[in-house]
Design a protein around this motif. Structure first.
Motif, PDB file in Angstrom:
ATOM      1  N   ASP A  44       0.851  -1.194   0.000  1.00 19.42           N
ATOM      2  CA  ASP A  44       0.000   0.000   0.000  1.00 19.42           C
ATOM      3  C   ASP A  44       0.882   1.239   0.000  1.00 19.42           C
ATOM      4  O   ASP A  44       2.024   1.206   0.432  1.00 19.42           O
ATOM      5  N   GLU A  45       0.308   2.332  -0.452  1.00 18.07           N
ATOM      6  CA  GLU A  45       0.920   3.662  -0.333  1.00 18.07           C
ATOM      7  C   GLU A  45       2.372   3.741  -0.755  1.00 18.07           C
ATOM      8  O   GLU A  45       3.246   3.829   0.097  1.00 18.07           O
ATOM      9  N   PRO A  46       2.735   3.731  -1.981  1.00 18.71           N
ATOM     10  CA  PRO A  46       1.846   3.647  -3.130  1.00 18.71           C
ATOM     11  C   PRO A  46       1.476   2.198  -3.422  1.00 18.71           C
ATOM     12  O   PRO A  46       2.217   1.272  -3.067  1.00 18.71           O
ATOM     13  N   LEU A  47       0.347   2.020  -4.060  1.00 16.08           N
ATOM     14  CA  LEU A  47      -0.140   0.689  -4.388  1.00 16.08           C
ATOM     15  C   LEU A  47       0.788   0.027  -5.403  1.00 16.08           C
ATOM     16  O   LEU A  47       1.033   0.562  -6.480  1.00 16.08           O
ATOM     17  N   ARG A  48       1.336  -1.123  -5.016  1.00 16.26           N
ATOM     18  CA  ARG A  48       2.205  -1.916  -5.895  1.00 16.26           C
ATOM     19  C   ARG A  48       1.874  -3.380  -5.662  1.00 16.26           C
ATOM     20  O   ARG A  48       1.583  -3.806  -4.544  1.00 16.26           O
ATOM     21  N   ILE A  49       1.930  -4.158  -6.742  1.00 15.63           N
ATOM     22  CA  ILE A  49       1.784  -5.609  -6.665  1.00 15.63           C
ATOM     23  C   ILE A  49       3.123  -6.201  -7.083  1.00 15.63           C
ATOM     24  O   ILE A  49       3.723  -5.758  -8.062  1.00 15.63           O
ATOM     25  N   THR A  50       3.587  -7.195  -6.333  1.00 16.58           N
ATOM     26  CA  THR A  50       4.809  -7.908  -6.682  1.00 16.58           C
ATOM     27  C   THR A  50       4.451  -9.366  -6.920  1.00 16.58           C
ATOM     28  O   THR A  50       3.785  -9.982  -6.082  1.00 16.58           O
ATOM     29  N   VAL A  51       4.861  -9.892  -8.065  1.00 16.67           N
ATOM     30  CA  VAL A  51       4.694 -11.308  -8.370  1.00 16.67           C
ATOM     31  C   VAL A  51       6.079 -11.927  -8.486  1.00 16.67           C
ATOM     32  O   VAL A  51       7.032 -11.283  -8.926  1.00 16.67           O
ATOM     33  N   LEU A  52       6.175 -13.177  -8.064  1.00 11.01           N
ATOM     34  CA  LEU A  52       7.438 -13.906  -8.131  1.00 11.01           C
ATOM     35  C   LEU A  52       7.422 -14.835  -9.336  1.00 11.01           C
ATOM     36  O   LEU A  52       6.421 -15.503  -9.604  1.00 11.01           O
ATOM     37  N   LEU A  53       8.543 -14.863 -10.044  1.00 10.34           N
ATOM     38  CA  LEU A  53       8.710 -15.742 -11.201  1.00 10.34           C
ATOM     39  C   LEU A  53      10.025 -16.484 -11.068  1.00 10.34           C
ATOM     40  O   LEU A  53      10.952 -16.007 -10.405  1.00 10.34           O
ATOM     41  N   SER A  54      10.120 -17.618 -11.728  1.00  9.55           N
ATOM     42  CA  SER A  54      11.397 -18.296 -11.864  1.00  9.55           C
ATOM     43  C   SER A  54      12.102 -17.677 -13.059  1.00  9.55           C
ATOM     44  O   SER A  54      11.536 -17.605 -14.154  1.00  9.55           O
ATOM     45  N   ALA A  55      13.337 -17.214 -12.859  1.00  8.26           N
ATOM     46  CA  ALA A  55      14.085 -16.629 -13.977  1.00  8.26           C
ATOM     47  C   ALA A  55      14.225 -17.640 -15.104  1.00  8.26           C
ATOM     48  O   ALA A  55      14.113 -17.299 -16.279  1.00  8.26           O
ATOM     49  N   ARG A  56      14.440 -18.892 -14.734  1.00  4.75           N
ATOM     50  CA  ARG A  56      14.553 -19.963 -15.727  1.00  4.75           C
ATOM     51  C   ARG A  56      13.155 -20.274 -16.254  1.00  4.75           C
ATOM     52  O   ARG A  56      12.254 -20.620 -15.509  1.00  4.75           O
ATOM     53  N   GLY A  57      12.969 -20.088 -17.530  1.00  2.00           N
ATOM     54  CA  GLY A  57      11.673 -20.328 -18.154  1.00  2.00           C
ATOM     55  C   GLY A  57      10.843 -19.072 -18.344  1.00  2.00           C
ATOM     56  O   GLY A  57       9.817 -19.103 -19.011  1.00  2.00           O
ATOM     57  N   SER A  58      11.277 -17.966 -17.749  1.00  2.00           N
ATOM     58  CA  SER A  58      10.536 -16.707 -17.866  1.00  2.00           C
ATOM     59  C   SER A  58      11.302 -15.664 -18.663  1.00  2.00           C
ATOM     60  O   SER A  58      10.931 -14.494 -18.671  1.00  2.00           O
TER      61      SER A  58
END
Length: 162
Positions: A44-58
């Motif tokens: 929150d404040e500022p509104l941010r979304i974090t998603v996790l990915l595998s570097a391998r394959g992404s």
């Protein structure tokens, strides 16, 4: 400065449920690419979304995000099919940290807990989410719009303006 629609609290609440996460991007030819997310968190404040990915394959998705600065992420709860899509910009990509590895492990267990009772074998779901914890990347973005994508007899549309 552009005024973007407010993100409804019920759409943000979807991120806290046992959801399947899919991250989408597009290249400069507008060809889409998709990869499975391995966890998320909300700021929150500022509104941010974090998603996790595998570097391998992404690799392709990460390259697209670096070039376009545009992202779309869906959060779908398998047992109810409730699905919310977020679109955003201001993408920041950084290496995963210890807290991210812990978050990804907890996410995998929660998603297994969601899907296994539906009749899918635990090893299949765990295998789908398997990754090298030291290959995690955290992709943060500012959501600009959200869309209810839940199947059913209602129109899928953007969140209302604030």
């Amino acid at each position: 400065m552009l005024a973007w629609p407010a993100i409804p609290p019920e759409h943000l609440a979807q991120l806290q449920r046992r959801v399947s996460i899919m991250v989408a991007s597009r290249d400069d030819r507008l060809v889409p690419h998709l990869v499975r997310g391995l966890g998320c968190r909300l700021q929150d404040e500022p509104l941010r979304i974090t998603v996790l990915l595998s570097a391998r394959g992404s690799e392709q998705v990460l390259d697209d995000l670096r070039c376009s600065d545009r992202i779309a992420v869906t959060f779908s709860e398998p047992s109810t099919h409730r699905t919310i899509q977020f679109k955003g910009r201001g993408v920041d990509i950084r290496p995963g940290e210890r807290a991210d590895r812990e978050l990804a492990a907890a996410y995998a267990q929660r998603l297994c807990d969601e899907i296994v009772p539906m009749g899918y074998p635990y090893p299949v779901i765990a295998g789908l989410l398997a990754h090298d914890p030291f290959q995690l990347v955290a992709v943060s973005f500012t959501p600009e719009a959200s869309f209810d994508q839940t199947p059913g007899a209602h129109p899928a549309g953007p969140s209302g303006a604030a």
